[in-house]
Design an enzyme around this catalytic site. Sequence first.
Site, PDB file in Angstrom:
ATOM      1  CD  GLU A   1      -1.467   7.655   9.085  1.00 58.95           C
ATOM      2  OE1 GLU A   1      -1.180   8.271   8.060  1.00 58.95           O
ATOM      3  OE2 GLU A   1      -2.497   6.957   8.942  1.00 58.95           O
TER       4      GLU A   1
ATOM      5  CG  HIS B   1      -1.913   4.238   5.074  1.00 56.06           C
ATOM      6  ND1 HIS B   1      -1.842   4.155   3.838  1.00 56.06           N
ATOM      7  CD2 HIS B   1      -2.092   3.165   5.750  1.00 56.06           C
ATOM      8  CE1 HIS B   1      -1.742   2.927   3.649  1.00 56.06           C
ATOM      9  NE2 HIS B   1      -2.040   2.267   4.878  1.00 56.06           N
TER      10      HIS B   1
ATOM     11  CG  HIS C   1      -6.639   0.389   1.988  1.00 58.66           C
ATOM     12  ND1 HIS C   1      -5.601   0.886   0.936  1.00 58.66           N
ATOM     13  CD2 HIS C   1      -5.585  -0.189   2.818  1.00 58.66           C
ATOM     14  CE1 HIS C   1      -4.524   0.789   1.508  1.00 58.66           C
ATOM     15  NE2 HIS C   1      -4.383   0.013   2.510  1.00 58.66           N
TER      16      HIS C   1
ATOM     17  CB  CYS D   1      -0.992   0.032   1.263  1.00 58.41           C
ATOM     18  SG  CYS D   1      -1.818  -1.540   0.963  1.00 58.41           S
TER      19      CYS D   1
ATOM     20  CG  PHE E   1       1.314  -6.067   4.786  1.00 58.52           C
ATOM     21  CD1 PHE E   1       0.672  -5.578   5.741  1.00 58.52           C
ATOM     22  CD2 PHE E   1       0.319  -7.324   4.110  1.00 58.52           C
ATOM     23  CE1 PHE E   1      -0.554  -5.959   6.325  1.00 58.52           C
ATOM     24  CE2 PHE E   1      -1.027  -7.666   4.670  1.00 58.52           C
ATOM     25  CZ  PHE E   1      -1.305  -7.156   5.688  1.00 58.52           C
TER      26      PHE E   1
ATOM     27  CE  LYS F   1      -5.682   3.922   2.511  1.00 61.98           C
ATOM     28  NZ  LYS F   1      -4.955   5.020   2.569  1.00 61.98           N
TER      29      LYS F   1
END
Length: 490
Positions: free
Chosen positions: A392, A381, A417, A241, A476, A412
């Site tokens: 975050e 994010h 997402h 991502c 990830f 989002k």
Amino acid sequence: MASLAFAGMAASVPTCGFSHGGPRPRFYGLSLGEDVPLLCGNRTRKPKKLHHAGHMAGIRAGLSTTVSAPKREEDPKKRVVITGMGLVSVFGNDVDAYYEKLLEGQSGITLIDRFDASKFPTRFGGQIRGFSSDGYIDPKNDRRLDDCLRYCLVSGKKALEDAGLGQDNIHKIDKERAGVLVGTGMGGLQVFSDGVQALIDKGYRRITPFFIPYAITNMGSALLGIEVGFMGPNYSISTACATSNYCFYAAANHIRRGEADIMLAGGTEAAIIPIGLGGFVACRALSQRNDEPHTASRPWDKDRDGFVMGEGSGVLVMESLEHAMKRGAPIIAEYLGGAINCDAYHMTDPRADGLGVSTCIERSLIDAGVSPEEVNYINAHATSTIAGDLAEVNAIKSVFKNTSEIKINATKSMIGHCLGAAGGLEAIATVKAINTGWLHPTINQFNPEPSVEFDTVANAKKQHEVNVAVSNSFGFGGHNSVVVFAPYKP
């Protein structure tokens, strides 16, 4: 930070994998065989504390070097400006219409009808409907392409049109100094899935010869380069991502190093298919709010229960200020800088100290030549996951000591997402905020987390003159990426 990626999951999976004979992988202390929803917060655990405290202190000490006062780039050959934007989104293929939907606070999340999702525990997403590539892709090729590639080609060409480089003008630039860097987290997933199914059902002879070319992650950049004739740097980056922001950062550096005058950069993704949905369901990463899908994506809300899948593509035209000025390009914003790094800790676990994300933000500001006090807008994010959202925010707090002037929102919450394309679509929203003076809301803020302590532009748009904007993306593997934009000032 890994936990801020697709799912915000804290996993006990060993970094190098696990043997089939060993224990089942566990997420937040839950075996994948248990009937307790992963992200409902019933049995969450805190991230593991880091060992080797002395080693961590050494890392922090190594990063705490003395720096001079921030200074922005002044060389027109190295200043990077945004001159065009193109997208494919759940709200259509027009940038202005897309942002208008965001400002209105509309949700693009609906029940999936592309395939029968009735047996999945999650049956909704930010599915694109009515997509048309007319005028952008040859119909014969269009039928063969994975949607991941189709979205890339259309958004890339629309970005060029927006930059005044449509078919009538594109020949005026030096194509040997023009490049493409559009990445994807998953690649041509439908083509890959169809190829595997053909092998199982009918044998290898029935696998299409386009299987490998259209499945690999570099083909979006390659086909776009072929279509427009750009012969400069051309490749893709795949960092889950964080992909789009990695591409922006790399593209800008090609320009700064004098290797290119102009770059198409961004991300593309099309993973709302059975294997894509099923894969994230297996991770217990997704919201299961099937009765109210439009309220499912709710970053920073106490009742969030996982992220919502989205899809699309977002591409920027980035070029040196000198090149843009010479051709009389429409300059819509400036890319000031960015940074990328890795948590180097775990495949999916967050670092307990948040060092990776906070350091990435700090380094992006240094690269941009701005101080933390100059930043007054962050496109987060914010995936609507239990661990990721707060992790975050905590990292942001460690960098920006005074949060009273900063507004932070989550694209989002409306489009879901979009994985590798998320940063691209969010960068476009960030630039539109700079251009319009309006921030889109973070919708579905019903029961906000008290620890957030930011103005999250909850549920209604707000007028806000953006001085410096930051856009975060994490993936990830511990991939962190931050990019910085500002209004263009000669």
